[in-house]
Write an enzyme that holds these catalytic residues in place. Structure first.
Site, PDB file in Angstrom:
ATOM      1  N   GLN A  17      34.324  19.219   4.139  1.00  0.00           N
ATOM      2  CA  GLN A  17      33.691  19.711   5.693  1.00  0.00           C
ATOM      3  C   GLN A  17      32.751  20.746   5.841  1.00  0.00           C
ATOM      4  O   GLN A  17      32.266  21.106   6.648  1.00  0.00           O
ATOM      5  CB  GLN A  17      35.537  19.743   5.742  1.00  0.00           C
ATOM      6  CG  GLN A  17      36.256  18.702   5.643  1.00  0.00           C
ATOM      7  CD  GLN A  17      37.341  19.204   6.338  1.00  0.00           C
ATOM      8  OE1 GLN A  17      37.679  18.236   7.275  1.00  0.00           O
ATOM      9  NE2 GLN A  17      38.335  19.568   5.906  1.00  0.00           N
ATOM     10  N   ASP A  43      29.289  18.937 -12.135  1.00  0.00           N
ATOM     11  CA  ASP A  43      30.266  18.525 -11.698  1.00  0.00           C
ATOM     12  C   ASP A  43      31.240  20.011 -12.328  1.00  0.00           C
ATOM     13  O   ASP A  43      31.167  20.235 -13.598  1.00  0.00           O
ATOM     14  CB  ASP A  43      30.635  17.457 -12.905  1.00  0.00           C
ATOM     15  CG  ASP A  43      32.271  16.544 -12.397  1.00  0.00           C
ATOM     16  OD1 ASP A  43      33.261  17.207 -12.105  1.00  0.00           O
ATOM     17  OD2 ASP A  43      32.645  15.494 -13.826  1.00  0.00           O
ATOM     18  N   LEU A  44      32.361  19.985 -11.604  1.00  0.00           N
ATOM     19  CA  LEU A  44      33.317  21.273 -11.979  1.00  0.00           C
ATOM     20  C   LEU A  44      34.022  20.976 -13.072  1.00  0.00           C
ATOM     21  O   LEU A  44      35.286  22.189 -13.955  1.00  0.00           O
ATOM     22  CB  LEU A  44      33.366  22.194 -10.802  1.00  0.00           C
ATOM     23  CG  LEU A  44      33.202  21.977  -9.200  1.00  0.00           C
ATOM     24  CD1 LEU A  44      33.537  23.048  -8.076  1.00  0.00           C
ATOM     25  CD2 LEU A  44      32.100  23.454  -9.697  1.00  0.00           C
ATOM     26  N   ALA A  67      35.666  22.958  -4.291  1.00  0.00           N
ATOM     27  CA  ALA A  67      37.441  22.941  -4.482  1.00  0.00           C
ATOM     28  C   ALA A  67      37.854  21.596  -4.349  1.00  0.00           C
ATOM     29  O   ALA A  67      37.574  20.031  -4.115  1.00  0.00           O
ATOM     30  CB  ALA A  67      37.992  23.901  -3.650  1.00  0.00           C
ATOM     31  N   THR A  69      40.400  19.811  -3.588  1.00  0.00           N
ATOM     32  CA  THR A  69      41.569  20.504  -2.007  1.00  0.00           C
ATOM     33  C   THR A  69      42.334  18.734  -1.911  1.00  0.00           C
ATOM     34  O   THR A  69      43.479  19.888  -0.882  1.00  0.00           O
ATOM     35  CB  THR A  69      41.104  20.507  -0.731  1.00  0.00           C
ATOM     36  OG1 THR A  69      39.755  19.125  -1.296  1.00  0.00           O
ATOM     37  CG2 THR A  69      39.726  21.259  -1.178  1.00  0.00           C
ATOM     38  N   THR A 108      42.417  30.539   0.998  1.00  0.00           N
ATOM     39  CA  THR A 108      43.504  29.202   1.643  1.00  0.00           C
ATOM     40  C   THR A 108      44.578  30.187   1.761  1.00  0.00           C
ATOM     41  O   THR A 108      45.283  31.067   0.735  1.00  0.00           O
ATOM     42  CB  THR A 108      43.705  28.029   1.004  1.00  0.00           C
ATOM     43  OG1 THR A 108      45.241  27.477   1.784  1.00  0.00           O
ATOM     44  CG2 THR A 108      43.827  28.602  -0.962  1.00  0.00           C
ATOM     45  N   ASP A 109      44.908  29.806   3.060  1.00  0.00           N
ATOM     46  CA  ASP A 109      46.471  30.496   3.511  1.00  0.00           C
ATOM     47  C   ASP A 109      47.652  29.761   2.223  1.00  0.00           C
ATOM     48  O   ASP A 109      48.075  30.852   1.966  1.00  0.00           O
ATOM     49  CB  ASP A 109      46.886  30.355   4.651  1.00  0.00           C
ATOM     50  CG  ASP A 109      46.751  28.170   4.704  1.00  0.00           C
ATOM     51  OD1 ASP A 109      46.392  27.515   4.326  1.00  0.00           O
ATOM     52  OD2 ASP A 109      47.733  28.421   6.246  1.00  0.00           O
ATOM     53  N   TYR A 132      48.556  23.977  -5.798  1.00  0.00           N
ATOM     54  CA  TYR A 132      47.148  24.103  -5.638  1.00  0.00           C
ATOM     55  C   TYR A 132      46.838  25.532  -4.998  1.00  0.00           C
ATOM     56  O   TYR A 132      46.125  26.404  -5.528  1.00  0.00           O
ATOM     57  CB  TYR A 132      47.121  22.636  -4.225  1.00  0.00           C
ATOM     58  CG  TYR A 132      45.446  23.723  -2.988  1.00  0.00           C
ATOM     59  CD1 TYR A 132      44.202  22.938  -3.495  1.00  0.00           C
ATOM     60  CD2 TYR A 132      45.657  24.125  -1.950  1.00  0.00           C
ATOM     61  CE1 TYR A 132      43.686  24.186  -2.569  1.00  0.00           C
ATOM     62  CE2 TYR A 132      45.093  24.909  -1.385  1.00  0.00           C
ATOM     63  CZ  TYR A 132      43.538  24.206  -1.468  1.00  0.00           C
ATOM     64  OH  TYR A 132      42.652  24.684  -0.686  1.00  0.00           O
ATOM     65  N   LYS A 136      43.954  28.207  -7.054  1.00  0.00           N
ATOM     66  CA  LYS A 136      43.264  28.932  -5.284  1.00  0.00           C
ATOM     67  C   LYS A 136      44.057  30.651  -5.067  1.00  0.00           C
ATOM     68  O   LYS A 136      42.534  31.374  -5.904  1.00  0.00           O
ATOM     69  CB  LYS A 136      43.486  28.897  -4.295  1.00  0.00           C
ATOM     70  CG  LYS A 136      43.068  27.154  -3.456  1.00  0.00           C
ATOM     71  CD  LYS A 136      41.940  27.048  -3.829  1.00  0.00           C
ATOM     72  CE  LYS A 136      40.960  27.280  -2.839  1.00  0.00           C
ATOM     73  NZ  LYS A 136      39.295  27.380  -2.814  1.00  0.00           N
TER      74      LYS A 136
HETATM   75  N1  LIG Z   1      41.132  21.938   4.048  1.00  0.00           N
HETATM   76  C1  LIG Z   1      41.066  22.443   4.015  1.00  0.00           C
HETATM   77  O1  LIG Z   1      42.270  22.093   5.123  1.00  0.00           O
HETATM   78  C2  LIG Z   1      41.295  23.707   3.719  1.00  0.00           C
HETATM   79  C3  LIG Z   1      42.293  24.956   3.645  1.00  0.00           C
HETATM   80  C4  LIG Z   1      42.482  26.583   2.969  1.00  0.00           C
HETATM   81  C5  LIG Z   1      41.628  26.899   2.363  1.00  0.00           C
HETATM   82  N2  LIG Z   1      40.021  25.299   2.340  1.00  0.00           N
HETATM   83  C6  LIG Z   1      39.098  25.601   1.370  1.00  0.00           C
HETATM   84  O2  LIG Z   1      38.333  25.599   1.906  1.00  0.00           O
HETATM   85  C7  LIG Z   1      36.802  25.258   1.108  1.00  0.00           C
HETATM   86  C8  LIG Z   1      36.483  23.851   1.690  1.00  0.00           C
HETATM   87  O3  LIG Z   1      36.502  22.877   2.226  1.00  0.00           O
HETATM   88  P1  LIG Z   1      37.081  21.600   2.575  1.00  0.00           P
HETATM   89  O4  LIG Z   1      37.247  21.312   3.592  1.00  0.00           O
HETATM   90  O5  LIG Z   1      35.409  21.810   3.081  1.00  0.00           O
HETATM   91  O6  LIG Z   1      37.437  20.966   1.264  1.00  0.00           O
HETATM   92  P2  LIG Z   1      36.500  18.956   0.765  1.00  0.00           P
HETATM   93  O7  LIG Z   1      36.012  18.911   2.321  1.00  0.00           O
HETATM   94  O8  LIG Z   1      37.579  18.527   0.223  1.00  0.00           O
HETATM   95  O9  LIG Z   1      35.543  18.819  -0.013  1.00  0.00           O
HETATM   96  C9  LIG Z   1      35.709  19.851  -1.209  1.00  0.00           C
HETATM   97  C10 LIG Z   1      34.457  19.610  -1.995  1.00  0.00           C
HETATM   98  O10 LIG Z   1      33.950  19.569  -3.143  1.00  0.00           O
HETATM   99  C11 LIG Z   1      33.696  18.781  -3.746  1.00  0.00           C
HETATM  100  N3  LIG Z   1      34.583  18.672  -4.958  1.00  0.00           N
HETATM  101  C12 LIG Z   1      35.919  18.609  -5.795  1.00  0.00           C
HETATM  102  N4  LIG Z   1      36.327  18.344  -6.801  1.00  0.00           N
HETATM  103  C13 LIG Z   1      34.350  18.439  -7.426  1.00  0.00           C
HETATM  104  C14 LIG Z   1      34.096  17.733  -8.799  1.00  0.00           C
HETATM  105  N5  LIG Z   1      34.578  18.376 -10.169  1.00  0.00           N
HETATM  106  N6  LIG Z   1      32.663  18.897  -9.112  1.00  0.00           N
HETATM  107  C15 LIG Z   1      31.995  19.338  -8.305  1.00  0.00           C
HETATM  108  N7  LIG Z   1      31.846  19.103  -7.164  1.00  0.00           N
HETATM  109  C16 LIG Z   1      33.752  18.688  -6.256  1.00  0.00           C
HETATM  110  C17 LIG Z   1      33.738  17.515  -3.543  1.00  0.00           C
HETATM  111  O11 LIG Z   1      32.808  16.361  -3.583  1.00  0.00           O
HETATM  112  P3  LIG Z   1      32.879  14.942  -3.607  1.00  0.00           P
HETATM  113  O12 LIG Z   1      32.796  15.017  -1.737  1.00  0.00           O
HETATM  114  O13 LIG Z   1      31.812  14.561  -4.507  1.00  0.00           O
HETATM  115  O14 LIG Z   1      34.838  14.613  -3.686  1.00  0.00           O
HETATM  116  C18 LIG Z   1      33.822  18.172  -1.633  1.00  0.00           C
HETATM  117  O15 LIG Z   1      32.608  18.001  -1.104  1.00  0.00           O
HETATM  118  C19 LIG Z   1      37.847  24.900   0.342  1.00  0.00           C
HETATM  119  O16 LIG Z   1      37.861  25.893  -1.109  1.00  0.00           O
HETATM  120  C20 LIG Z   1      39.590  24.464  -0.424  1.00  0.00           C
HETATM  121  O17 LIG Z   1      40.170  25.116  -1.228  1.00  0.00           O
HETATM  122  C21 LIG Z   1      39.949  24.249   2.910  1.00  0.00           C
END
Ligand SMILES: NC(=O)c1ccc[n+]([C@@H]2O[C@H](COP(=O)([O-])OP(=O)(O)OC[C@H]3O[C@@H](n4cnc5c(N)ncnc54)[C@H](OP(=O)(O)O)[C@@H]3O)[C@@H](O)[C@H]2O)c1
Length: 307
Positions: A17, A43-44, A67, A69, A108-109, A132, A136
């Site tokens: 996102q 790949d992480l 991450a 997530t 994250t919160d 999770y 984090k």
């Molecule tokens: N979403 C929330 O509500 C939220 C809330 C608080 C904080 N955050 C933090 O904000 C950040 C961005 O969140 P987001 O919502 O953009 O997350 P997201 O939409 O879930 O995207 C996470 C990305 O990480 C990639 N990923 C996961 N495992 C991987 C791996 N092994 N190797 C390489 N890439 C990998 C995924 O790749 P694929 O597309 O290939 O799966 C995806 O593109 C994260 O650090 C998350 O912890 C998110």
């Protein structure tokens, strides 16, 4: 006069996102040459592919959006979640330091336990209540240990028009059902990913290129440790309020029933109170943050939904 060479900025999680939101805005920042990397680039889960990727490329900044997530799934995949959110972060923090690259890490919160009664500031004690959040928080700690010039940006309840998130789930279920139960006893603030991405780009620009904002440099420079910031939209709501706003704005006639978290058990426990104080990021970078309802309306309008 020669044009300055654009600074090289790596964005991980290009299909997530926040990654996609950053990609959509990248063209507004010609002072940066962006490299968007997904799972195909490295790949992480594999330290070797991370090492290989960084041995071939040098960056001025890394915005680490990728991450693990899946909050509930993490409870049954602790090793993988720990590898991606903690060990890989430690590795990237070390490599960023070696390359002298500014690292911006999204957190994250869920590093907090949700027992507060006023918004968490950046110095508040972390105490995650699910796997999770723990991974984090361990990622944050690894950065603090390895890379003192990094920036950590904690956010919450992220959504955008892309992918899996609460707004898209409500739009889908609201159209399929006449009635829906939604939790009302978890309080927080939604964050529209494009707003967060815009804030990150302001921070990046201020740190790498410089900014005329008064107070920015002095605030930053007096802090010798990793700088932690909180960013969400303005305002406060429960998941029930959030769902109600989605239905109102998208003109979905589904009836909503407020329920307590106890009536909707999930593998991962969630904090009851997730409000983050944004005073520091607003002061440091001169940000004006939109209210969550205003951003939700923009998101739904963008999706072509009636609002
Ligand atoms: N979403 C929330 O509500 C939220 C809330 C608080 C904080 N955050 C933090 O904000 C950040 C961005 O969140 P987001 O919502 O953009 O997350 P997201 O939409 O879930 O995207 C996470 C990305 O990480 C990639 N990923 C996961 N495992 C991987 C791996 N092994 N190797 C390489 N890439 C990998 C995924 O790749 P694929 O597309 O290939 O799966 C995806 O593109 C994260 O650090 C998350 O912890 C998110």
């Amino acid at each position: 006069m020669l044009k300055p060479i654009p600074k090289r900025v790596l964005v991980t999680g290009e299909n997530g996102q926040v990654g996609q939101s950053l990609k959509a805005m990248a063209q507004n920042y010609p002072q940066f040459a962006f490299y968007f990397a997904g799972r195909e680039q490295f790949d992480l889960a594999s330290d070797d592919t991370i090492k290989l990727f960084f041995s071939a490329q040098v960056f001025d900044a890394i915005i680490h959006c990728a991450a693990y997530t899946a909050v509930d799934k993490a409870e049954s995949e602790p090793a993988l979640a720990n590898q991606i959110n903690h060990l890989a972060v430690a590795h990237i923090a070390k490599l960023a330091k070696e390359q002298n690259a500014l690292l911006i890490y999204l957190s994250t919160d869920y590093v907090f336990d949700g027992r507060a009664s006023q918004p968490y500031d950046e110095a508040a004690q972390t105490c995650p209540i699910n796997l999770y959040g723990q991974t984090k928080r361990d990622g944050e700690r690894a950065i603090i240990a390895a890379n003192p010039s990094a920036l950590i940006v904690r956010t919450s309840w992220v959504y955008t028009k892309y992918g899996h998130n609460f707004v898209n789930t409500m739009l889908k279920l609201g159209r399929q059902r006449d009635e829906l139960n939604v939790i009302y006893d978890q309080i927080g603030t939604p964050t529209y990913a494009p707003d967060l991405a815009a804030a990150i780009l302001v921070m990046l620009n201020a740190e790498l290129v410089g900014s005329s904002l008064e107070g920015l440099q002095s605030e930053k420079r007096t802090d010798k440790n990793v700088s932690i910031f909180h960013y969400t939209n303005e305002g406060v709501c429960s998941w029930y309020d959030f769902a109600q706003a989605v239905f109102e704005m998208a003109a979905i006639p589904c009836r909503l029933q407020p329920i307590e978290s106890l009536a909707y058990p999930t593998p991962a426990q969630r904090p009851g109170y997730s409000l983050l104080s944004k005073a520091r990021i607003k002061q440091a970078y001169g940000l004006q943050i939109p209210h969550w309802r205003e951003s939700l309306a923009r998101c739904l309008l963008y999706q072509g939904k009636r609002i």
